[in-house]
Design a protein around this motif. Structure first.
Motif, PDB file in Angstrom:
ATOM      1  N   UNK A 219       0.831  -1.209   0.000  1.00  0.00           N
ATOM      2  CA  UNK A 219       0.000   0.000   0.000  1.00  0.00           C
ATOM      3  C   UNK A 219       0.867   1.260   0.000  1.00  0.00           C
ATOM      4  N   UNK A 220       1.943   1.256   0.786  1.00  0.00           N
ATOM      5  CA  UNK A 220       2.865   2.398   0.811  1.00  0.00           C
ATOM      6  C   UNK A 220       3.522   2.612  -0.552  1.00  0.00           C
ATOM      7  N   UNK A 221       3.853   1.523  -1.226  1.00  0.00           N
ATOM      8  CA  UNK A 221       4.433   1.636  -2.569  1.00  0.00           C
ATOM      9  C   UNK A 221       3.442   2.337  -3.493  1.00  0.00           C
ATOM     10  N   UNK A 222       2.174   1.917  -3.411  1.00  0.00           N
ATOM     11  CA  UNK A 222       1.138   2.552  -4.221  1.00  0.00           C
ATOM     12  C   UNK A 222       0.969   4.022  -3.889  1.00  0.00           C
ATOM     13  N   UNK A 223       1.028   4.357  -2.603  1.00  0.00           N
ATOM     14  CA  UNK A 223       0.917   5.759  -2.206  1.00  0.00           C
ATOM     15  C   UNK A 223       2.071   6.583  -2.744  1.00  0.00           C
TER      16      UNK A 223
ATOM     17  N   UNK B 167       3.801   6.040  -5.428  1.00  0.00           N
ATOM     18  CA  UNK B 167       3.566   6.268  -6.857  1.00  0.00           C
ATOM     19  C   UNK B 167       2.491   7.334  -7.066  1.00  0.00           C
ATOM     20  N   UNK B 168       1.430   7.264  -6.272  1.00  0.00           N
ATOM     21  CA  UNK B 168       0.320   8.200  -6.463  1.00  0.00           C
ATOM     22  C   UNK B 168       0.744   9.643  -6.201  1.00  0.00           C
TER      23      UNK B 168
ATOM     24  N   UNK C 153       3.508  13.550 -18.525  1.00  0.00           N
ATOM     25  CA  UNK C 153       3.562  12.094 -18.625  1.00  0.00           C
ATOM     26  C   UNK C 153       2.789  11.436 -17.472  1.00  0.00           C
ATOM     27  N   UNK C 154       2.104  10.340 -17.782  1.00  0.00           N
ATOM     28  CA  UNK C 154       1.255   9.684 -16.789  1.00  0.00           C
ATOM     29  C   UNK C 154       1.759   8.295 -16.393  1.00  0.00           C
ATOM     30  N   UNK C 155       3.077   8.072 -16.470  1.00  0.00           N
ATOM     31  CA  UNK C 155       3.617   6.783 -16.056  1.00  0.00           C
ATOM     32  C   UNK C 155       3.319   6.492 -14.590  1.00  0.00           C
TER      33      UNK C 155
ATOM     34  N   UNK D 203       0.737   3.474 -10.285  1.00  0.00           N
ATOM     35  CA  UNK D 203      -0.158   3.503  -9.129  1.00  0.00           C
ATOM     36  C   UNK D 203      -1.224   2.431  -9.272  1.00  0.00           C
ATOM     37  N   UNK D 204      -1.804   2.335 -10.446  1.00  0.00           N
ATOM     38  CA  UNK D 204      -2.831   1.312 -10.699  1.00  0.00           C
ATOM     39  C   UNK D 204      -2.265  -0.081 -10.478  1.00  0.00           C
ATOM     40  N   UNK D 205      -1.077  -0.339 -11.014  1.00  0.00           N
ATOM     41  CA  UNK D 205      -0.459  -1.658 -10.859  1.00  0.00           C
ATOM     42  C   UNK D 205      -0.213  -1.988  -9.384  1.00  0.00           C
TER      43      UNK D 205
END
Length: 288
Positions: free
Chosen positions: A128-132, A134-135, A144-146, A151-153
């Protein structure tokens, strides 16, 4: 050179050599004698046991000293890898890096944790922290929207791999936001082509939004822009279908009002062709 000068030079050389040896020996003795007085913490090293360092890190977190807390956790990680204290410190190191805005470092540390402890009690939180992290890097749709894709992944892993975790709800919210950003990027490019009267290129972008991002808030405009582009190309039936789908799903939308007005100015009205790709895609729309 005379004999006296030569002897003097040899004597000077010997004295210099002796002096260097004595200085070196003296330095070594001095260093040995003063080692006990050196504060090695100033050299970036910690001497306390890992449990003490961990509690010190927590205390610094509580006091708001995020950088110092991170230093404590990193010290445990470096000196006690693959231990339980090292594992716990890796979790907290990921957290502190994220809170400090060091998102790439947080992602790197978090990924290292996930590779070592994928099924641990804290793996859902670290993912979850990894996703945060990225977000936090998601930029405006003009850029750019990489980060949105990543974040989605990352957040999809939270939802799929840890469906019962407390982070699922927010992970899903972050996925929706990231998908809306990707749809917004498609819309930006599509509008660019539409303004340049490159209608086929514009239609491809708007179609991507309708088919790939049906549950985003970009769909209303995408359908309206499809109506506009198809009508401009003389493909009236597809323009009517786009407007009809827009009106059925978003009857109170200003985009529908504009599309209806455009068609009505040409003497036609919205009418759905069930064989159109737009009609087939309509079942997935957020307003369906």
């Amino acid at each position: 050179m005379n004999h006296v000068g030569s002897v003097g030079m040899r004597r000077t050389a010997r004295l210099t050599l002796v002096s260097l040896v004595l200085i070196g020996a003296g330095f070594g003795m001095t260093a040995c004698q003063s080692d006990k007085d050196i504060d090695i913490t100033k050299l970036g090293m910690e001497t306390d046991p890992p449990e003490v360092l961990y509690n010190q890190g927590l205390a610094n977190l509580k006091a708001g000293n995020m950088a110092e807390a991170g230093r404590k956790f990193d010290s445990i990680d470096k000196q006690n890898p693959f231990t339980e204290w090292g594992r716990k410190a890796l979790v907290m190191s990921t957290f502190t890096k994220y809170r400090l805005g060091r998102n790439e470092d947080a992602i790197s540390t978090g990924n290292r944790y996930m590779s070592q402890y994928p099924q641990s009690q804290d793996s859902a939180y670290v993912q979850y922290l990894i996703g945060l992290a990225y977000s936090k890097q998601i930029a405006d749709v003009t850029q750019d929207q990489k980060a949105a894709t990543r974040t989605i992944d990352a957040m999809t892993k939270v939802v799929k791999d840890y469906p019962n975790s407390e982070y699922v709800e927010d992970a899903q919210a972050k996925i929706r936001f990231a998908r809306d950003q990707l749809a917004g990027k498609e819309m930006q490019i599509g509008r660019y082509y539409l303004e340049r009267k490159e209608y086929l290129a514009a239609v491809r972008r708007f179609r991507n939004v309708v088919e790939q991002y049906p549950n985003t808030n970009q769909v209303e405009e995408a359908l309206a822009r499809l109506t506009e582009a198809y009508y401009a190309m003389g493909i009236v039936e597809e323009a009517q279908t786009a407007a009809a789908v827009l009106g059925r799903n978003y009857p109170d939308s200003q985009w529908y009002a504009d599309s209806y007005k455009l068609l009505h100015s040409g003497g036609v009205e919205p009418r759905e062709n069930r064989g159109s790709w737009i009609s087939r895609a309509a079942g997935k729309l957020v307003g369906a």
